[in-house]
Design a protein around this motif. Structure first.
Motif, mmCIF file in Angstrom:
data_model
loop_
_atom_site.group_PDB
_atom_site.id
_atom_site.type_symbol
_atom_site.label_atom_id
_atom_site.label_comp_id
_atom_site.label_asym_id
_atom_site.label_seq_id
_atom_site.Cartn_x
_atom_site.Cartn_y
_atom_site.Cartn_z
ATOM 1 N N GLU A 40 1.001 -1.228 0.186
ATOM 2 C CA GLU A 40 0.213 0.170 0.191
ATOM 3 C C GLU A 40 0.957 1.065 -0.123
ATOM 4 O O GLU A 40 0.396 2.037 -0.552
ATOM 5 C CB GLU A 40 -0.994 -0.279 1.681
ATOM 6 C CG GLU A 40 -2.305 -0.901 0.974
ATOM 7 C CD GLU A 40 -1.566 -2.051 1.984
ATOM 8 O OE1 GLU A 40 -3.134 -3.135 2.371
ATOM 9 O OE2 GLU A 40 -0.166 -2.359 1.792
ATOM 10 N N LEU A 41 1.800 1.316 1.250
ATOM 11 C CA LEU A 41 2.925 2.119 0.608
ATOM 12 C C LEU A 41 3.681 2.615 -0.846
ATOM 13 O O LEU A 41 3.576 3.652 -1.430
ATOM 14 C CB LEU A 41 3.898 2.254 1.906
ATOM 15 C CG LEU A 41 4.651 3.561 1.629
ATOM 16 C CD1 LEU A 41 4.171 4.837 2.458
ATOM 17 C CD2 LEU A 41 6.094 2.629 2.742
ATOM 18 N N LEU A 42 3.854 1.357 -1.041
ATOM 19 C CA LEU A 42 4.306 1.907 -2.391
ATOM 20 C C LEU A 42 3.179 2.328 -3.542
ATOM 21 O O LEU A 42 3.627 3.073 -3.678
ATOM 22 C CB LEU A 42 5.177 0.291 -3.390
ATOM 23 C CG LEU A 42 5.910 0.312 -4.397
ATOM 24 C CD1 LEU A 42 6.788 1.219 -4.063
ATOM 25 C CD2 LEU A 42 6.222 -0.902 -4.511
ATOM 26 N N ALA A 43 2.002 2.117 -3.626
ATOM 27 C CA ALA A 43 1.313 2.148 -4.157
ATOM 28 C C ALA A 43 0.842 3.520 -4.652
ATOM 29 O O ALA A 43 0.782 4.438 -4.846
ATOM 30 C CB ALA A 43 -0.065 1.155 -4.543
ATOM 31 N N ALA A 44 0.872 4.241 -3.108
ATOM 32 C CA ALA A 44 0.292 5.478 -2.819
ATOM 33 C C ALA A 44 1.941 6.491 -3.528
ATOM 34 O O ALA A 44 1.606 7.229 -3.637
ATOM 35 C CB ALA A 44 0.114 6.058 -1.306
ATOM 36 N N VAL A 45 2.558 6.096 -3.311
ATOM 37 C CA VAL A 45 4.542 6.293 -3.450
ATOM 38 C C VAL A 45 4.008 6.761 -4.829
ATOM 39 O O VAL A 45 4.017 7.552 -5.481
ATOM 40 C CB VAL A 45 5.815 6.611 -2.966
ATOM 41 C CG1 VAL A 45 6.716 6.465 -3.307
ATOM 42 C CG2 VAL A 45 5.724 6.263 -1.605
ATOM 43 N N PHE A 46 3.694 5.820 -6.001
ATOM 44 C CA PHE A 46 3.687 5.251 -7.368
ATOM 45 C C PHE A 46 2.489 6.545 -7.075
ATOM 46 O O PHE A 46 2.610 7.369 -8.866
ATOM 47 C CB PHE A 46 3.315 4.023 -8.049
ATOM 48 C CG PHE A 46 4.139 3.588 -8.273
ATOM 49 C CD1 PHE A 46 4.658 3.527 -9.500
ATOM 50 C CD2 PHE A 46 4.613 2.245 -7.529
ATOM 51 C CE1 PHE A 46 5.641 3.354 -10.079
ATOM 52 C CE2 PHE A 46 5.199 1.696 -8.841
ATOM 53 C CZ PHE A 46 6.003 1.518 -9.559
ATOM 54 N N ALA A 47 1.443 6.684 -7.054
ATOM 55 C CA ALA A 47 0.093 7.617 -7.260
ATOM 56 C C ALA A 47 0.938 9.276 -6.899
ATOM 57 O O ALA A 47 0.470 10.107 -7.673
ATOM 58 C CB ALA A 47 -1.156 7.359 -5.948
ATOM 59 N N ALA A 48 1.790 9.608 -5.818
ATOM 60 C CA ALA A 48 2.008 10.639 -5.877
ATOM 61 C C ALA A 48 3.377 11.324 -6.923
ATOM 62 O O ALA A 48 3.138 12.475 -7.210
ATOM 63 C CB ALA A 48 3.214 10.790 -4.023
#
Length: 833
Positions: free
Chosen positions: A167-175
């Protein structure tokens, strides 16, 4: 490598502003105003309220550390990194001071040697000490900190919320690809840095370099970086308009947002931090260049993972197949991807198998000819592999069906139909010539098997050397496989250092081993053995590979293998010149310099080399490398060499070389042997002093002196004062000073030479020089000088014939200078008056 510009920002009394307070304490030359503005904007620091009045070193160490990174372009080429630490009080004893150390480069990846920005966490490069001046040097190649792949793996294994990494990696991708920031809360900035590192390793390297972050910000709502770290104190506060822009992962309290996880993120986290780096390296062969979102990256990463033998999930396989139809940029690699997917996944439906078939055809893959054609190809392969008389060279196969069948048969023959390394080599060459669509993994396996067998070939049969060389030229994976087999041999068995001087390792070139430091070092060692004159630069190439600035005993013994285990003077001087003055060296280096300085010197060329070495080692920092005795020898040698040029008189020069310490060491002895006598004979001699010390010379040196002096006396036309002073010295040597008969004869010849060949005026000068030390010899030279003077002519008189008188002849043994009695002389005077 481009260096980093450095900047120090803190509250201090002296800096660039000219007044006390927060300012740039010091910067590197060339720092622009824009760079200073960027650093100043990032450098602000607020400690947690409970730590504001930290004053002791222990309390300050508990303050959060902010490693901050901001790229100035999307690719992260121009970027700035800062390490900001709380230092408590400023010079006015007020709390709230911090120290920011910044590194800036217009080409951050090149200046950092490829390290990711987060790897600067706890790097030894960071400082918190104020500079006494306002200019600090640039910095080349900063060392990474302890935060690496293994550290991150260990952190994730021990963290109770490691399962939230997708989830953290997915959020960073989105940012990175959409908007907003991700806030990470944990108990310390050390843990926050590990989360940042995990994300950085899993991201595509191109995106990771464009990821801005700060490991600690007291008020995250005031930051617009992609990734922001903070500690639980104080509680997070976001305004109504900011909540949507920040995604918060509170690992300290176990509170997490709901974030959709793309298939790419699941694939990457399944591969894991410890294994993802090679996958990103492979992905470079599959990406098109414009990938940004997780959907863009999914298929290239999955294809690269498949090529490396990593199992794919169903979603990954479907993504690759759907992508292959438009992946024209892959060229022939599209067929390899299709082959990888088809080999590992047999349960595909018709549509996806059709897509794979189309991709294989577009990439040059297809079905082979019919069964008979397969048999024909089998016969041709066997004939070529065994070098039969009827063997023909392979030609590219164009029929798709025949190609598939030929590849399958070729692979079976490799597994069961070859008996010798040469047959395997020729069969691989056949596959290359026929352009068979062999999966990379098969080719890697077969070439590695061949390479291992070739390394055991002590005497290659005729033709094998040329065939292996052709295979290396035609098949890049063969180079990699041979290198892998060599590395196995070197690591697995001792005594394999000479492999690179033998077949087939000798066929590898330097550029084939760039990424294999162990092999590259042994390759260079083999080159040094073949070309000893190039050993010194090759040694420094090896040191570059090792990341060292000086050699150790093992490397020196490996490169200079002769029994004497020493350098030539020229090699030693080149080594001394290239070793950095600022770094200490291994004691072995000093011992090798010592042996070199003490080796025998047989001619003037060797002496010149030794003098050049002594000059190089005379620098105080180089002299510190040497044992004390060797350093003393260098100083003595240079002092004696200087005396040759600076001594005003021959006795003083001789005294320097007769000193007890001048007899020790090869260089002083060689200077005495080759240069002392010529230098003495160029200087005037104090006859009284020199004659008293000549006998102290060794027999060889005294013979050298007398022989040279006699040669000059015999050849001299004009007798200058210098030559005359040396002749006077030898002529007045005390009886018995020369014990050897040959020396006494040479001295006698020098003593006798003037009376037979010198002009009267020169004899008179010699008489004056000799008289204080040998009156009898001076009288002898005076008589010789008198005898050389022309007889005085009598006055011309017109009437001489008419006034001739008869004078009695002088008796034998009497003086014949006048032939007259004293009285007759007096009467003649009277008449003259």
């Amino acid at each position: 490598m481009k260096p980093f510009q450095q900047l120090y920002y803190t509250s201090c009394e002296h800096g660039l502003s000219g007044f006390s307070g927060f300012q740039f304490n010091a910067v590197s030359a060339g720092v622009t105003a824009e760079t200073r503005q960027a650093v100043e904007a990032l450098a602000g620091y607020e400690p947690p309220r409970s730590l504001v009045e930290s004053d002791t070193p222990e309390a300050l160490e508990r303050c959060p550390v902010n490693l901050c990174y901001r790229p100035h372009d999307r690719a992260g080429r121009s970027a700035t990194a800062l390490c900001v630490r709380y230092v408590g009080r400023d010079s006015a004893r007020r709390f709230g001071n911090y120290f920011a150390h910044a590194l800036h480069s217009e080409d951050f990846p090149a200046a950092g040697g490829g390290l990711l920005p987060i790897e600067l966490w706890n790097s030894p490069v960071w400082t918190r000490a104020v500079s006494p001046g306002t200019e600090i040097p640039t910095l080349a190649g900063p060392a990474p900190g302890p935060l690496g792949v293994r550290a991150v793996e260990g952190f994730l294994r021990g963290h109770p919320h490691a399962a939230r990494l997708p989830e953290l990696l997915a959020a960073v991708f989105a940012a990175l690809t959409e908007h907003g920031s991700v806030v990470v809360v944990d108990r310390s900035t050390e843990e926050i840095a590990h989360w940042f590192a995990a994300v950085s390793y899993l991201l595509p390297p191109r995106l990771a370099r464009g990821l801005s972050f700060a490991t600690y910000v007291l008020r995250p709502a005031r930051s617009r970086l992609h990734l922001i770290g903070t500690v639980p104190e104080p509680p997070l506060v976001f305004g109504p308009d900011d909540e949507a822009a920040y995604t918060v992962f509170d690992f300290a309290r176990g509170v997490f947002p709901e974030v959709p996880v793309p298939s790419l993120v699941r694939l990457l986290t399944r591969i894991g931090v410890g294994s993802v780096r090679p996958v990103w390296s492979w992905t470079a062969d599959y990406e098109e260049g414009g990938e940004r979102t997780p959907d863009d990256w999914h298929a290239p990463v999955a294809a690269a993972a498949a090529s490396g033998g990593i199992a794919l999930a169903t979603a990954d396989v479907h993504a690759v197949i759907d992508w292959l139809a438009g992946a024209g940029h892959l060229g022939a690699r599209r067929a390899a991807v299709a082959a990888d997917i088809h080999r590992e996944h047999r349960d595909l439906d018709d549509a996806r198998l059709t897509a794979l078939s189309a991709a294989a055809k577009a990439g040059g893959d297809g079905a082979v000819h019919q069964e008979i054609e397969g048999k024909l190809y089998g016969l041709r392969m066997r004939a070529y592999a065994t070098a039969a008389e009827d063997a023909v060279e392979p030609v590219p196969i164009t029929d798709p069906a025949a190609l598939v069948r030929a590849a399958a048969l070729w692979e079976r023959l490799l597994e069961t139909g070859v008996r010798t390394p040469r047959e395997r080599t020729r069969l691989l060459l056949w596959g290359v010539g026929a352009r068979l669509p062999v999966p990379p993994r098969v080719m890697e396996r077969e070439t590695l098997s061949l390479s291992r067998a070739l390394l055991g070939t002590t005497a290659p049969p005729p033709g094998l050397r040329e065939e292996v060389a052709a295979l290396l030229r035609a098949l890049p994976v063969m180079k990699s496989s041979l290198a892998t087999a060599l590395e196995e041999a070197l690591r697995g068995r001792s005594g394999q250092e000479q492999l690179f001087a033998q077949f087939p390792a000798e066929l590898l070139r330097e550029e084939d081993l760039v990424d294999r430091p162990l092999l590259l070092e042994h390759h260079l060692r083999a080159r040094a053995e073949r070309d000893p004159s190039n050993t010194v630069p090759l040694m420094f190439r090896i040191l570059e590979i090792r990341g060292r600035t000086w050699p150790d005993e093992e490397l020196l013994r490996g490169l200079w293998r002769q029994p004497s285990r020493t350098w030539t003077h020229r090699d030693a001087a080149r080594i001394a010149a290239r070793l950095p003055l600022s770094a200490p060296v291994d004691a072995a280096v000093g011992a090798w310099f010592d042996r070199t300085l003490n080796q025998g010197i047989e001619d003037e060329e060797a002496l010149e080399g030794c003098l050049h070495l002594c000059s190089a080692l005379s620098h105080p920092r180089r002299s510190a490398w040497l044992p004390a005795a060797a350093a003393d020898l260098v100083r003595l040698t240079l002092e004696l060499e200087g005396a040759l040029a600076e001594a005003p008189e021959a006795t003083e020069l001789l005294a320097a070389y007769l000193a007890p310490k001048a007899g020790s060491g090869a260089a002083p002895r060689a200077l005495k042997r080759f240069h002392l006598v010529p230098a003495m004979l160029r200087l005037p001699a104090d006859v009284g002093r020199l004659r008293g010390r000549l006998a102290e010379l060794e027999h060889r040196d005294l013979h050298h002196y007398l022989s040279h002096l006699y040669g000059r006396v015999a050849a001299a036309g004009r007798i200058d004062d210098v030559l005359l002073s040396h002749v006077a010295t030898v002529a007045t040597l005390p009886a018995g000073a020369l014990l050897a008969q040959a020396l006494a004869e040479t001295a006698a010849a020098i003593r006798a030479r003037p009376e037979g060949y010198w002009r009267g005026a020169d004899l008179a000068r010699l008489e004056q020089a000799v008289r204080p030390h040998g009156p009898a010899l001076a009288d002898h030279y005076a008589r010789c000088a008198e005898a050389r003077r022309p007889a005085r002519r009598r006055p011309f008189r017109w009437l001489w014939p008419f006034r001739r008188r008869t004078v009695p002849a002088p008796a034998a043994g009497t003086s014949g200078t006048s032939g007259k009695s004293p009285t007759s002389g007096k009467s003649r005077k009277k008449k003259g008056r």
